[in-house]
Design a protein around this motif. Structure first.
Motif: not given
Lengths: 498, 126
Positions: A242-251
């Motif tokens: 989750l931390p990687d996916a949700h932080s790197v995704a467009p806002s």
């Protein structure tokens, strides 16, 4: 004509976004039209969801049953608009409309040209359609299919960011999410093997009668479902993607992923636990104790990990891990107050976390930096954005008059009712930790001197989206009214079964 | 003990599904090569398909096509097989998407090893 539309509304509300999603790529050259179509579909969904919710409230607990293709229950696929379905549908519509509005102003920065933006909207609508399906479906295999649609579109949304790190985060997410859906499918298989039914109502009746014949298979089904949906909804030890996916995704994608997608899986888990297994079987297998325990661990561990992050979006992502813990804890309380509070908390977290991610995204787009310490003095340069961030932070912490408080209050009441003093302590500690990781951001934003830079509030659609979401947070906090009533009724229905 | 072995022999498809599932899950978790992870996912999904399809089988049952001239009393259950058709479609789309991602990762990092990509992550970033 109108009668035909209202009678088929439950299925239209799922098909409309899916249908428009597949039309969009053909219109990629006309971006205005694409954006207007997306907004109008979302508005129609909001309208339909309000209509369905009002009918459900008015009928006092009699669900609207829709049979796909006219095939009746044990054979055909059934859509059921009960209190829970109407409630979650309303949440989806309320949250996804402002996010689409925000995306309209923001996407070029993180996603790129016309083609890519049109594809982003395709995935966005697919996700919204799948979530609406999860809210309404009453069929186990349908749950699996919708979960897969949602998973693939979530992964696509993460990889919409044009950056190598996005591809890596997406791959990890895809592998773990597929592992989760394998487990979910296995769990569905075990339930089918024991009961011979895929319809939730029929499966539940059969399970209640004959679970003693195969107690171990039922146990396997429980554990497969818990771990499968646990991976997908980022339950603490299984949250690594989750931390990687949700932080790197467009806002806008981070907002819908953290706000709604995770909640969709939680609603599916809730349906499987209460509508299929039922709370008596949960008590027999002590599943509720496991839920409370993992929830407490997730709250503490997620909050502490959030404290250690310097990257703004990563901190928000870890905060989602902690908030998922609250929801798991509430699922295990097994009383009406606790469950109603959990559902309301789920709704308010959907709104709050979307607002947080959107305002964070607006700040990052202007400053071009990801770290919290680079945001000094941003409060005076971007008043609207920072105000939205502050309102949603207060909501997440659970200050009275904001929506998070109502949910947390009922969760606390529920914990007291089930004599679980430890969980009361953990809920309060979670709030304190939440304040500890959100207040420093607000302090830096308002009380530190700003660098001499030309930072400005974002354009009108983005501001409008942030203001709308902040208003929802405050309104739900001051007058929770019919949404809380719907949540309470959904909780009562979930507990009354069997 | 002999009862356990008897049960295993009678329910051999489920036993096989369990073994295949474990092999797949281990491959996913232990291998750092992206392709091998993807293959592991496919193996795991096959195990679930096998379990489902086996659950529809009834010993001595006929193919579920109704034939008025030669009516059968026992048919196998076709529903799980039909469901797994959907499952296979999903698995194919996951595979296609993952292969596209691997291609993109290879283009930006020049390797398909997840451990080396993680090591390089900070250099390529931003």
């Amino acid at each position: 004509m109108t009668a035909a539309i209202t009678a088929n509304l439950p299925v239209f509300i799922i098909i409309a976004p899916l249908f428009v999603a597949f039309v969009l790529p053909t219109l990629a050259q006309r971006m205005r039209l694409v954006e207007n179509l997306v907004i109008s579909v979302e508005a129609l969904m909001l309208f339909g969801a309000c209509y369905l919710a009002s009918i459900v409230l008015f009928q006092k607990g009699i669900p609207i049953i829709y049979q796909m293709g006219g095939w009746s229950a044990p054979w055909g696929i059934e859509l059921k608009v009960g209190s829970l379905g109407a409630f979650f549908l309303l949440v989806i519509a309320i949250v996804s409309l402002p996010i689409a509005l925000f995306a309209r102003g923001n996407l070029t920065f993180e996603v790129g040209g016309k083609e890519r933006r049109a594809r982003f909207y395709v995935l966005y609508l697919l996700l919204v359609g799948a979530l609406a399906g999860m809210a309404l479906t009453n069929d186990l295999f349908n749950v699996y299919v919708l979960v897969e649609v949602a998973t693939l579109s979530c992964c696509g949304l993460v990889s919409a960011r044009n950056h190598p790190r996005a591809a890596k985060a997406t791959f990890t997410y895809l592998i773990l999410a597929t592992l989760g859906s394998c487990l979910v499918m296995g769990g569905i298989g075990f339930i089918y093997i024991v009961t011979g039914h895929l319809n939730m109502g029929f499966a539940s009746q059969e399970l209640g009668r004959i679970w003693q014949n195969n107690p171990r298979v039922v146990w396997m089904a429980f554990s497969f479902m818990l771990v499968g949906f646990g991976v997908k909804s980022a339950l603490f030890p299984l949250h690594v993607w989750l931390p990687d996916a949700h932080s790197v995704a467009p806002s806008p994608a981070s907002a819908i992923l953290s706000g709604l997608a995770v909640k969709g899986y939680l609603i599916c888990l809730l349906k499987v636990l209460y509508n299929v297994f039922g709370h008596t079987l949960m008590q027999t297998y002590s599943v509720h104790k496991v839920l409370v325990l993992v929830g407490m661990v997730a709250i503490i561990a997620g909050s502490i990990s959030a404290l250690t992050q310097d990257d703004l979006k990563r901190r928000l992502a870890f905060s989602t891990v902690a908030q998922v813990g609250y929801i798991f804890l509430g699922f295990g309380l097994l009383n009406t107050k606790g469950l109603a509070g959990t559902l309301f908390y789920l709704a308010s977290h959907a709104v709050i976390k979307s607002t947080l991610f959107l305002s964070a995204g607006a700040m990052l787009a202007v400053t071009g930096k990801k770290n919290i310490k680079d945001l000094s003095g941003i409060g005076r340069k971007m008043p609207v954005t920072t105000a939205a961030f502050t309102v949603s932070s207060l909501g997440l912490i659970g200050i009275p008059l904001f929506s998070g408080f109502v949910g947390k209050w009922h969760l606390l009441l529920g914990s007291f009712e089930s004599d679980n003093i430890l969980s009361v302590a953990v809920i309060i500690a979670g709030s304190v930790l939440c304040a500890a990781y959100l207040f420093p951001i607000i302090r830096i934003a308002y009380f530190e001197s700003a660098p001499e830079k030309d930072w400005k509030d974002p354009n009108v659609p983005q501001k409008l989206a942030l203001i709308l979401l902040s208003i929802v947070i405050v309104v739900l906090g001051v007058v929770p009214g019919s949404l809380l009533e719907l949540a309470g009724r959904a909780a009562a229905e979930l507990l009354v079964l069997q | 003990m002999s009862i356990l072995i008897k049960k295993l022999i009678i329910n051999y498809p489920y036993f096989a599904a369990f073994i295949i599932f474990s092999i797949g899950a281990l491959t996913v978790l232990k291998r750092s090569n992206l392709f091998k992870k993807l293959i592991g996912i496919n193996i795991m999904e096959s195990a679930i398909f096998l379990m489902f399809v086996a659950s529809g089988n009834i010993r001595g049952g006929a193919v579920p096509i109704s034939n008025n001239n030669n009516p059968q009393s026992l048919y196998i259950n076709p529903l799980p097989s039909a469901l797994m058709l959907t499952g296979i479609v999903v698995s194919v789309s996951v595979t296609a998407f993952a292969l596209a991602l691997i291609l993109r990762l290879y283009r930006s990092y020049g390797t398909t090893d997840l451990r080396r990509i993680s090591e390089m992550g900070n250099e390529v970033a931003e």
